[in-house]
Each structure stands twice: as structure tokens, then as C-alpha cells.
Design a protein around this motif. Sequence first.
Motif, PDB file in Angstrom:
ATOM      1  N   ARG A 172       0.705  -1.118  -0.031  1.00  0.00           N
ATOM      2  CA  ARG A 172      -0.254  -0.001   0.109  1.00  0.00           C
ATOM      3  C   ARG A 172       0.814   1.127  -0.079  1.00  0.00           C
ATOM      4  O   ARG A 172       1.965   1.115   0.492  1.00  0.00           O
ATOM      5  CB  ARG A 172      -0.950  -0.061   1.318  1.00  0.00           C
ATOM      6  CG  ARG A 172      -1.713  -1.252   1.308  1.00  0.00           C
ATOM      7  CD  ARG A 172      -3.158  -1.036   0.493  1.00  0.00           C
ATOM      8  NE  ARG A 172      -2.739  -1.010  -0.818  1.00  0.00           N
ATOM      9  CZ  ARG A 172      -2.757  -2.198  -1.661  1.00  0.00           C
ATOM     10  NH1 ARG A 172      -2.605  -3.433  -1.203  1.00  0.00           N
ATOM     11  NH2 ARG A 172      -2.360  -2.175  -3.020  1.00  0.00           N
ATOM     12  N   TYR A 174       1.494   4.826   1.611  1.00  0.00           N
ATOM     13  CA  TYR A 174       1.281   5.761   3.004  1.00  0.00           C
ATOM     14  C   TYR A 174       1.658   7.133   2.375  1.00  0.00           C
ATOM     15  O   TYR A 174       3.245   7.590   2.697  1.00  0.00           O
ATOM     16  CB  TYR A 174       1.910   5.292   3.936  1.00  0.00           C
ATOM     17  CG  TYR A 174       1.334   3.617   4.190  1.00  0.00           C
ATOM     18  CD1 TYR A 174       0.248   3.457   4.803  1.00  0.00           C
ATOM     19  CD2 TYR A 174       1.865   2.760   3.572  1.00  0.00           C
ATOM     20  CE1 TYR A 174      -0.283   2.238   4.954  1.00  0.00           C
ATOM     21  CE2 TYR A 174       1.558   1.329   3.777  1.00  0.00           C
ATOM     22  CZ  TYR A 174       0.427   0.953   4.451  1.00  0.00           C
ATOM     23  OH  TYR A 174       0.068  -0.129   4.709  1.00  0.00           O
ATOM     24  N   LEU A 188      -5.609  -3.651   9.925  1.00  0.00           N
ATOM     25  CA  LEU A 188      -6.714  -2.926   9.714  1.00  0.00           C
ATOM     26  C   LEU A 188      -6.180  -1.461  10.100  1.00  0.00           C
ATOM     27  O   LEU A 188      -6.508  -0.493   9.351  1.00  0.00           O
ATOM     28  CB  LEU A 188      -7.858  -3.298  10.330  1.00  0.00           C
ATOM     29  CG  LEU A 188      -8.482  -4.538  10.045  1.00  0.00           C
ATOM     30  CD1 LEU A 188      -9.665  -4.866  10.393  1.00  0.00           C
ATOM     31  CD2 LEU A 188      -8.498  -4.701   8.251  1.00  0.00           C
ATOM     32  N   GLY A 189      -5.713  -1.305  11.375  1.00  0.00           N
ATOM     33  CA  GLY A 189      -5.046   0.095  11.889  1.00  0.00           C
ATOM     34  C   GLY A 189      -4.173   0.730  10.887  1.00  0.00           C
ATOM     35  O   GLY A 189      -4.079   1.772  10.685  1.00  0.00           O
ATOM     36  N   THR A 191      -3.379  -0.360   7.445  1.00  0.00           N
ATOM     37  CA  THR A 191      -3.815  -0.227   6.039  1.00  0.00           C
ATOM     38  C   THR A 191      -5.099   0.984   5.869  1.00  0.00           C
ATOM     39  O   THR A 191      -5.073   1.649   4.804  1.00  0.00           O
ATOM     40  CB  THR A 191      -4.295  -1.563   5.611  1.00  0.00           C
ATOM     41  OG1 THR A 191      -5.443  -1.989   6.298  1.00  0.00           O
ATOM     42  CG2 THR A 191      -3.219  -2.575   5.410  1.00  0.00           C
ATOM     43  N   ARG A 192      -5.452   1.485   7.055  1.00  0.00           N
ATOM     44  CA  ARG A 192      -6.552   2.342   6.921  1.00  0.00           C
ATOM     45  C   ARG A 192      -5.728   3.691   6.646  1.00  0.00           C
ATOM     46  O   ARG A 192      -6.463   4.784   6.163  1.00  0.00           O
ATOM     47  CB  ARG A 192      -7.257   2.492   8.372  1.00  0.00           C
ATOM     48  CG  ARG A 192      -8.481   3.431   8.321  1.00  0.00           C
ATOM     49  CD  ARG A 192      -9.054   3.567   9.753  1.00  0.00           C
ATOM     50  NE  ARG A 192      -9.645   2.316   9.956  1.00  0.00           N
ATOM     51  CZ  ARG A 192      -9.610   1.389  10.977  1.00  0.00           C
ATOM     52  NH1 ARG A 192      -8.638   1.617  11.779  1.00  0.00           N
ATOM     53  NH2 ARG A 192     -10.310   0.147  11.185  1.00  0.00           N
ATOM     54  N   SER A 194      -3.401   4.047   4.297  1.00  0.00           N
ATOM     55  CA  SER A 194      -3.122   4.064   2.887  1.00  0.00           C
ATOM     56  C   SER A 194      -3.845   5.012   2.041  1.00  0.00           C
ATOM     57  O   SER A 194      -5.244   5.329   2.274  1.00  0.00           O
ATOM     58  CB  SER A 194      -3.206   2.719   2.189  1.00  0.00           C
ATOM     59  OG  SER A 194      -4.593   2.113   2.250  1.00  0.00           O
ATOM     60  N   ARG A 198      -7.370  -0.402  -0.479  1.00  0.00           N
ATOM     61  CA  ARG A 198      -6.899  -1.622   0.560  1.00  0.00           C
ATOM     62  C   ARG A 198      -7.947  -2.725   0.435  1.00  0.00           C
ATOM     63  O   ARG A 198      -7.806  -3.501   1.469  1.00  0.00           O
ATOM     64  CB  ARG A 198      -6.863  -0.918   1.977  1.00  0.00           C
ATOM     65  CG  ARG A 198      -8.199  -0.286   2.508  1.00  0.00           C
ATOM     66  CD  ARG A 198      -7.883   0.257   3.938  1.00  0.00           C
ATOM     67  NE  ARG A 198      -8.982   0.740   4.601  1.00  0.00           N
ATOM     68  CZ  ARG A 198      -9.645   1.966   4.451  1.00  0.00           C
ATOM     69  NH1 ARG A 198      -8.787   2.798   3.817  1.00  0.00           N
ATOM     70  NH2 ARG A 198     -10.563   2.388   5.073  1.00  0.00           N
ATOM     71  N   THR A 199      -8.811  -3.027  -0.548  1.00  0.00           N
ATOM     72  CA  THR A 199      -9.806  -3.771  -0.540  1.00  0.00           C
ATOM     73  C   THR A 199      -9.268  -5.436  -0.208  1.00  0.00           C
ATOM     74  O   THR A 199      -9.812  -6.091   0.549  1.00  0.00           O
ATOM     75  CB  THR A 199     -10.986  -3.575  -1.758  1.00  0.00           C
ATOM     76  OG1 THR A 199     -11.545  -2.516  -1.989  1.00  0.00           O
ATOM     77  CG2 THR A 199     -11.929  -4.585  -1.842  1.00  0.00           C
ATOM     78  N   SER A 202      -8.480  -6.147   3.143  1.00  0.00           N
ATOM     79  CA  SER A 202      -9.540  -6.440   4.003  1.00  0.00           C
ATOM     80  C   SER A 202     -10.055  -7.844   3.712  1.00  0.00           C
ATOM     81  O   SER A 202     -10.373  -8.665   4.622  1.00  0.00           O
ATOM     82  CB  SER A 202     -10.730  -5.591   3.817  1.00  0.00           C
ATOM     83  OG  SER A 202     -10.310  -4.009   4.092  1.00  0.00           O
ATOM     84  N   HIS A 268     -15.007  -3.929  16.195  1.00  0.00           N
ATOM     85  CA  HIS A 268     -14.524  -3.072  15.212  1.00  0.00           C
ATOM     86  C   HIS A 268     -15.563  -2.235  14.552  1.00  0.00           C
ATOM     87  O   HIS A 268     -14.950  -1.191  14.017  1.00  0.00           O
ATOM     88  CB  HIS A 268     -13.581  -4.040  14.201  1.00  0.00           C
ATOM     89  CG  HIS A 268     -12.098  -3.876  14.682  1.00  0.00           C
ATOM     90  ND1 HIS A 268     -11.263  -3.055  14.541  1.00  0.00           N
ATOM     91  CD2 HIS A 268     -11.518  -4.856  15.281  1.00  0.00           C
ATOM     92  CE1 HIS A 268     -10.292  -3.414  14.952  1.00  0.00           C
ATOM     93  NE2 HIS A 268     -10.171  -4.673  15.463  1.00  0.00           N
TER      94      HIS A 268
END
Length: 319
Positions: A172, A174, A188-189, A191-192, A194, A198-199, A202, A268
Motif C-alpha cells: 500500500r 502511505y 486494519l489500523g 492499512t486504514r 493508505s 485496501r480492499t 480486508s 471493530h
Amino acid sequence: MFQDLTHSNISKFQVSEFILTGFPDIHTWQHWLSLPLALLYLLALTANILILTTIKQEVTLHQPMYYFLGILAVVDMGLATTIMPKILAILWFSAKAISLPECFAQMYVIHCFVGMESGIFVCMALDRYIAICRPLRYPSLVTDSFVVKLTVFMALRNSLATIPVPVLAAQRHYCSQNQIEHCLCSNLGVTRLSCDDRTINSIYQVLLAWTLMGSDLGLIFLSYSLILHSVLKLNSAEAASKALSTCTSHLILILFFYSVIIVISITHSAAMTIPLIPVLLNVLHNVIPPALNPMVYALKNKELRQGLYKALKLNIKGN
């Protein structure tokens, strides 16, 4: 045109490190959490080292069931040590920066150890199934070689299956934010933050949870269903009680381990309104089981309890 150029420059920019801010919404007083967390970490290390020492010294504990418990102790110490030093550094010294390679490495090790713990629970359930439902074949089936092969299989399964998690996260881009509202590098924390899609991250996270955790939980449920069915057919209530007592400690740990994972998954979805809850549960899930597992087994298992008394040189009968 100027806006397009600015957008292009931003899109090419890549952050060099992440900032782990700690526990969301309580940054001003989160350092007070360092004491209970440090005590839990110290308890986890001490209790698991004591379990390993006892299993090694006591000949009566040289059995597959206790070998799996020893492996679980190593996994628990590895999991706690992967996250706790950094969390304590954040709370004590505000050492919040973490490089991208370090973050992705921590992400991988956490996934690997959590998967390994789940796998060891499956091994322990299988051991109890054979011991109770196939007692005559137990000595020939569950040998030292069987324990080694099953452990190596679980280690390879989890180490290989979790490789795509940090690899996909590292792919990804950033380009803007680098502050992670967490105490550790969760998939998840991270890649959020990016800037691109980011599909795939997930999807793989869900796929990994269903294939590893889901299959493990299914095998454990099947094993204990067969155990319960076999025990209910026993004519003696005393024999049934004795058979189930060997599984009690294992069931307690399994229920705690998987129930917290389920709760974390549910919370979450509420992370946007109360972000502290999933972060706190995630941290506690990685430090409480390592401290809890040895104590549950020591309290519920007479042979292990007696071995611990000898290791501690206490003149107490393990009744």
C-alpha cells in the motif's frame, strides 16, 4: 494545473515511519495503564517459564498433553513479548515512532503467534479426543513423533498463511497520515492510513480468519462433541466426571480465547464511535491469555499442581 501538480507530488510521497499514539481518547492519562500491563507481562513470563521448568523436571509430566502445554507456554511468551516492550515504551517514554519494516514485522509475528495458539488448542483437543474416545489406541497413536509432526505442521501452516498480511500491507502507498490510533501495528489500523485501495487487505484478513480460526474452532467443537457423546455413554457417573475433568481447563482457555476474538471483531464495527474499546480488547487479548493459561492449568490439573509444588519446593500436598 497547479492543483494537479500538488496532487502528483503528494501521491509520490511515502512516509518513513508510523506513530503509534497509544490508547485513543485517553492519551493524557494512558501512562497509568502501564503498571497493570507491566504486571500482567511479568506474570505471563514468570508463570510460563515456571510451567516449562516443571514439565522438564518432572518425569510424570513427560506426556503429550503436557508437551502441548509447554509449546503453548512458548507461544504465549512470544506473543506477549512481541507487543509489550513497545507498548510500555510508548506509555513510559513516549517512544511512539516505529519504522515501516518494524511495523510490518510486528504485524506478521502477531498474526503468526495468534494463529499458532489457535492451532495448539486444536492439537490439545485432538489429544483429549483420542485419550477419551480411543483410550486403547492412545499410546500407539499419540507418540512423541506425533507431537513433533503436529507442531511442525501448525508452525508451517501459520507462518506461511500469514505472510501475505504484511506483504499486502507493505504494498500500500502511505502518502499523508502516519499516526496509528493503536498501541501495536494491527493490519486494519495500518492499512486504514493508505492512500490507495485496501480492499484486497480486508478480503485476505477475513479469508484468513475464516480459514484458520474458523476451521480450528470447527475442529475443536467437533472433538468435544464426540468427547461429550462418548462420556454420556459411560455407565459410571464417577468415570464420566473424571473424563470430563481432564478437559475442563482446556475448555476454559478455549472459550476465553475465541470469545474475545469474536468480541473484538464485533467492536471493530463500533470503532468510529468508541475507538478505545477494540484497541484495549486487542491489547488485553494478547497479554491476558499468556498470564491466564498457566494459572488455569495449575489450578485444574492435579499432576501439574504437584509438579509446581515440587519445583517451588513447597511442602504442600496437591489435593
